[in-house]
Design a protein around this motif. Structure first.
Motif, PDB file in Angstrom:
ATOM      1  N   VAL A 181       1.393  -0.956   0.082  1.00 27.56           N
ATOM      2  CA  VAL A 181      -0.072  -0.452  -0.353  1.00 27.56           C
ATOM      3  C   VAL A 181       0.664   1.336  -0.035  1.00 27.56           C
ATOM      4  N   SER A 182       0.314   2.369  -0.948  1.00 24.23           N
ATOM      5  CA  SER A 182       1.578   4.008  -0.728  1.00 24.23           C
ATOM      6  C   SER A 182       0.172   4.891  -0.499  1.00 24.23           C
ATOM      7  N   ARG A 183       1.105   6.207  -0.895  1.00 25.85           N
ATOM      8  CA  ARG A 183      -0.256   6.728  -0.296  1.00 25.85           C
ATOM      9  C   ARG A 183      -1.229   6.787  -1.173  1.00 25.85           C
ATOM     10  N   ASP A 184      -0.389   7.134  -2.320  1.00 25.39           N
ATOM     11  CA  ASP A 184      -1.956   7.083  -3.782  1.00 25.39           C
ATOM     12  C   ASP A 184      -2.396   6.017  -4.611  1.00 25.39           C
ATOM     13  N   GLY A 185      -1.188   4.914  -4.396  1.00 24.74           N
ATOM     14  CA  GLY A 185      -1.917   3.567  -5.351  1.00 24.74           C
ATOM     15  C   GLY A 185      -0.515   3.839  -6.403  1.00 24.74           C
ATOM     16  N   ARG A 186      -0.166   4.559  -6.653  1.00 27.78           N
ATOM     17  CA  ARG A 186       0.438   4.584  -7.728  1.00 27.78           C
ATOM     18  C   ARG A 186       1.105   4.180  -8.090  1.00 27.78           C
TER      19      ARG A 186
ATOM     20  N   VAL B 245       8.086   0.030  -7.790  1.00 25.65           N
ATOM     21  CA  VAL B 245       6.586  -0.549  -6.664  1.00 25.65           C
ATOM     22  C   VAL B 245       5.681  -0.811  -7.936  1.00 25.65           C
ATOM     23  N   HIS B 246       4.454  -1.431  -7.937  1.00 26.17           N
ATOM     24  CA  HIS B 246       3.478  -1.190  -8.504  1.00 26.17           C
ATOM     25  C   HIS B 246       2.089  -1.689  -7.162  1.00 26.17           C
TER      26      HIS B 246
END
Length: 347
Positions: free
Chosen positions: A55-60, A70-71
């Motif tokens: 999981v990232s801040r915006d999913g990008r 990383v995806h």
């Protein structure tokens, strides 16, 4: 502990300063629980009890430390209900203030914690965990090179660089792994706590993991529950699984087969890849490992329990096959099992 039918959802938080090795190492270990052991030992496919996601801040897609792209599976807004959140290590100088660069993630971590999730950090990931304010008044750990700066920045936390793992707070929902590859300990702890100590031991054995250095042979499950496709040999395997501790088990297997001894020996080796005697030894030694891990029975008594009248022969055989003496194996793996079992009980 999660029930057998449930799936534990773990979010692995990725940031631009995250290192790929720790992020994907934890991901792979969590996803391997139960699944890989059953595949390798029993040749069956099972659904893993832990479902990690990145999981990232915006999913990008984002580029992280050492120019790895990383995806992520999702953005923060997409993940509301989660059981565990793991902050991987951050490749930042320990003296560099974090300031507000990851305050969006810190706020999200506080929200997930308030919602009942366990928060965990690996190595220098404790820098972000401390930024949430949740470690105030608690014990914590991080990489030894970061703890002095963390102590200066967050003096209300008692930083313990000598500890590989710390579980703190009410319900022990704040979990931190210390220096370097102690993220292995974090992954094993989470598996033990939410799935079971035995599954954690299986992951440790398959991946040759321990807090101490050990012989890789010590992790190997030498026996296989796989039955030979040869029905006659499979029948003797079934008998051996229940009677490996009996006197002269190979002679009994030969008699059961109805074949001449040399014919049986050759047919058994063709079907299993080992002689009947080696097969009996592996069954006995695997049981010995279980007894050494789980109890305090003297080595001499264990030898008798599994079918060896000569304890010194058993000890020599164990060392040759496992790479450790029985006493060394007990010290290392008995301690590991107790720690993993403790994690499971505390959940």
């Amino acid at each position: 502990m999660a029930s057998p039918a449930s799936v534990l959802h773990v979010a692995l938080l990725v940031l631009p300063d995250t290192s790929a090795s720790t992020l994907f190492g934890i991901y792979d270990l969590l996803l391997s629980a139960r699944r890989d052991w059953q595949m390798l030992m029993n040749r069956v496919e099972v659904e893993p009890p832990i479902q990690p996601s990145i999981v990232s801040r915006d999913g990008r897609p984002l580029q992280i430390a050492n120019d790895v792209t990383v995806h992520p599976h999702a953005g923060l807004a997409d993940v509301q209900a989660v059981d565990v959140v793991v902050v991987s290590d951050l490749m930042l100088p320990p003296w560099l203030p974090l300031d507000d660069r990851y305050d969006v993630e810190a706020a999200w971590l506080r929200e997930r914690f308030a919602g009942g999730a366990t928060l965990a950090s690996a190595c220098s990931g404790a820098v972000l965990l401390a930024r949430t304010g949740l470690l105030a008044g608690q014990e914590g750990t991080s990489h030894w090179g970061y703890c002095e700066c963390l102590q200066d920045s967050y003096p209300e936390t008692q930083w313990r660089p000598e500890k590989a793992l710390v579980a703190a707070g009410v319900g022990q929902r704040l979990v931190m792994a210390g220096s370097g590859t102690s993220w292995h300990a974090l992954a094993l702890y989470l598996i033990a706590r939410y799935v079971g100590a035995e599954e954690a031991m299986q992951v440790a054995r398959l991946n040759v993991l321990n807090w101490d250095s050990s012989s890789p042979l010590a992790y190997a499950a030498m026996s296989r529950s796989l039955q030979a496709s040869d029905a006659l040999v499979a029948r003797t395997q079934e008998w051996a699984a229940q009677h490996y501790d009996s006197e002269a088990p190979v002679a009994a297997m030969v008699q059961m087969s109805g074949l001449a001894e040399r014919t049986f020996q050759r047919r058994f080796a063709q079907a299993t890849g080992m002689t009947p005697l080696d097969y009996i030894h592996t069954l006995r030694l695997e049981e010995a490992k279980q007894l050494l891990e789980s109890g305090d029975l003297p080595v001499e008594a264990i030898a008798l329990e599994i079918g060896y009248q000569d304890a010194s022969f058993f000890s020599r055989l164990f060392r040759r096959k496992v790479g450790l003496t029985p006493a060394q194996y007990r010290r290392r793996f008995g301690s590991l099992l107790r720690r993993l079992a403790g994690a499971a009980v505390d959940s």
